[in-house]
Motif scaffolding. Structure first.
Motif, PDB file in Angstrom:
ATOM      1  N   ARG A   1      -1.228   5.076   7.031  1.00  0.00           N
ATOM      2  CA  ARG A   1      -0.524   4.027   7.779  1.00  0.00           C
ATOM      3  C   ARG A   1       0.807   3.654   7.150  1.00  0.00           C
ATOM      4  O   ARG A   1       1.755   3.313   7.841  1.00  0.00           O
ATOM      5  N   GLU A   2       0.891   3.712   5.844  1.00  0.00           N
ATOM      6  CA  GLU A   2       2.148   3.326   5.200  1.00  0.00           C
ATOM      7  C   GLU A   2       2.299   4.061   3.870  1.00  0.00           C
ATOM      8  O   GLU A   2       1.335   4.612   3.335  1.00  0.00           O
ATOM      9  N   THR A   3       3.531   4.034   3.373  1.00  0.00           N
ATOM     10  CA  THR A   3       3.800   4.673   2.087  1.00  0.00           C
ATOM     11  C   THR A   3       3.158   3.845   0.979  1.00  0.00           C
ATOM     12  O   THR A   3       3.258   2.625   0.975  1.00  0.00           O
TER      13      THR A   3
ATOM     14  N   ASP B   1       2.252   9.439   0.571  1.00  0.00           N
ATOM     15  CA  ASP B   1       2.287   9.076   1.993  1.00  0.00           C
ATOM     16  C   ASP B   1       0.876   8.823   2.502  1.00  0.00           C
ATOM     17  O   ASP B   1       0.078   9.743   2.659  1.00  0.00           O
TER      18      ASP B   1
ATOM     19  N   ALA C   1       1.191  -0.810  -1.951  1.00  0.00           N
ATOM     20  CA  ALA C   1       2.281  -0.767  -0.973  1.00  0.00           C
ATOM     21  C   ALA C   1       3.425  -1.621  -1.509  1.00  0.00           C
ATOM     22  O   ALA C   1       3.217  -2.449  -2.397  1.00  0.00           O
TER      23      ALA C   1
END
Ligand code: SAM
Length: 403
Positions: free
Chosen positions: A56-58, A53, A101
């Motif tokens: 900002r994003e996974t 995690d 990502a």
């Protein structure tokens, strides 16, 4: 089974996994235990991604023997985890050295869920099984070990994924019938099947699955909707010509959508038109908790049945607060649920259908019936319609599925 000198180096890991799955209650019978002990998961997931995690994003960290060392990769392989094996329909763990990502598009499902599903499939000796979503081939390997590969057909839509599964299954010594194509069409050449099992999720039960299952045979799948409510496992018995009757088993398991059943993309012009819509505003007694799965899966499931073509989008204007939006792209209907901390919530609606009115009315009926839980719902499939219902298939808590 015990580890003997000369056994494969992963025999002990397989026994450990089988013990863990028996302890968790997922693995319940000896024949499936023998299958878990026999199938080498490392052959099916030579490389995979671990979820990280990020701020900002996974992100997805690649795990391969070269990157983390053979012992760590094997240790992770034999944990009861889902390991993602493909991102964005093409990226594998061998394509990157660093976290990336992306959206998971294929995986090896956590063994606990795979095994629980196989137990719920209620196979008998000599059952012919059709599996939808071969993925890595691990579950196909378990089916082959349990029933014998000639009784197993498995369909995978992604050609590269199917190719890797074919090689892995052969390496593990299994030669089931592997089909590359859209599993929603089943595989007519192997029909009639005694059992159909899907490891991807569907919006309705494909008519081909019903047609290709013998009367009295079982179909086990998860069903999805675009509000992200999991239906958990659903088991149907085929009753005759294009008809089936099923029960929801009460779990909250979910799978990635079968490719043609995923929600349509919002499109490049989404921000443009959503920012311009004019809405009518009113208060609503049915608050945003309905859309929160952690508040209870069933209310979200009911909302999903009430507005089956709407998808849930969390969206905010510029730096403003983020609100839940129900968006039906086919008719450009939108309901925006605005609830910060203060009660009551406000809903703004626009478009030909007042989506939130439909949700509110369904939730009111469901609450009036005593808020029955998911495992009290049934599904009826006929060639004309598919209905999910509680109490009475034509009653106030019955909804036809889109198909
Ligand atoms: C969760 S994975 C399967 C896990 C697999 N059973 C295992 O043990 O590794 C779901 C798979 O379903 C496949 N899939 C998605 N839509 C499909 C379709 N319409 N027909 C067949 N396979 C599909 C995906 O490409 C993906 O590989």
């Amino acid at each position: 089974m015990t580890v003997e000198p000369g056994d494969s180096p992963t025999t002990a890991l397989r026994l450990r996994l089988a013990d863990a799955l028996a302890k968790s209650g997922d693995l319940r019978t000896q024949p499936w235990r023998a299958a878990v002990e026999a199938v080498p998961r490392e052959v099916f997931i030579p490389g995979f991604f671990e979820r990280v995690d990020g701020p900002r994003e996974t992100m997805w960290r690649p795990i391969t023997p070269e990157l983390v060392g053979a012992p760590e990769r094997l240790e992770l392989t034999y944990t009861d985890e889902t390991w993602v094996t493909q991102l964005n329909h093409r990226i594998t763990a061998f394509d990157t050295d660093v976290p990336v990502a992306g959206a998971p598009t294929s995986s090896s499902t956590l063994p606990g869920l795979v095994v629980r599903m196989l137990e719920e499939l209620q196979v008998e000796e000599n059952s012919r099984v059709l599996e939808i979503g071969t993925g890595t081939g691990y579950s196909t390997g378990l089916l082959s070990a349990r029933l014998g590969a000639p009784l197993v057909t498995s369909v995978e839509v992604d050609a590269a994924v199917a190719d890797r599964a074919r090689k892995a299954l052969a390496q593990a010594g299994f030669l089931p019938d592997l089909v590359t194509g859209d599993g929603l069409l089943g595989s007519p050449t192997g029909a009639l099947y005694d059992r159909v099992i899907a490891t991807c999720s569907v919006r309705h039960i494909p008519s081909a699955w019903v047609a290709q299952t013998r009367p009295g045979g079982l179909i086990l799948t998860t069903m999805l909707g675009w509000l992200h409510a999991s239906s958990g496992l659903v088991r149907l018995e085929v009753t005759g010509d294009g008809t089936a009757e099923g029960v929801f088993l009460g779990s909250t398991d979910s799978f990635m959508p079968a490719r043609p059943h995923a929600a349509p993309p919002l499109g490049d012009d989404f921000h443009e038109w959503i920012d311009k819509i004019r809405t009518t505003e009113r208060e609503t007694a049915a608050g945003s908790e309905i859309l929160d799965p952690w508040e209870g899966w069933t209310s979200l499931f009911i909302a999903q049945l009430a507005v089956p073509d709407a998808q849930l989008v969390t969206y905010g204007l510029d730096d403003g607060p983020m609100f839940d939006h129900l968006v039906d792209l086919s008719q450009r209907s939108v309901a925006i649920l605005e609830q910060e901390s203060a009660e009551p919530a406000t809903v703004r609606q626009s478009g030909p259908t007042n989506l939130w009115d439909s949700v509110e009315s369904a939730i009111t009926r469901w609450r009036a019936a005593g808020s029955p839980s998911l495992d009290q719902f049934r599904i009826t499939v006929t060639p004309e319609a598919q209905t999910i219902w509680f109490g009475d298939p034509q009653g106030p808590l019955s909804w036809n599925l889109p198909h």
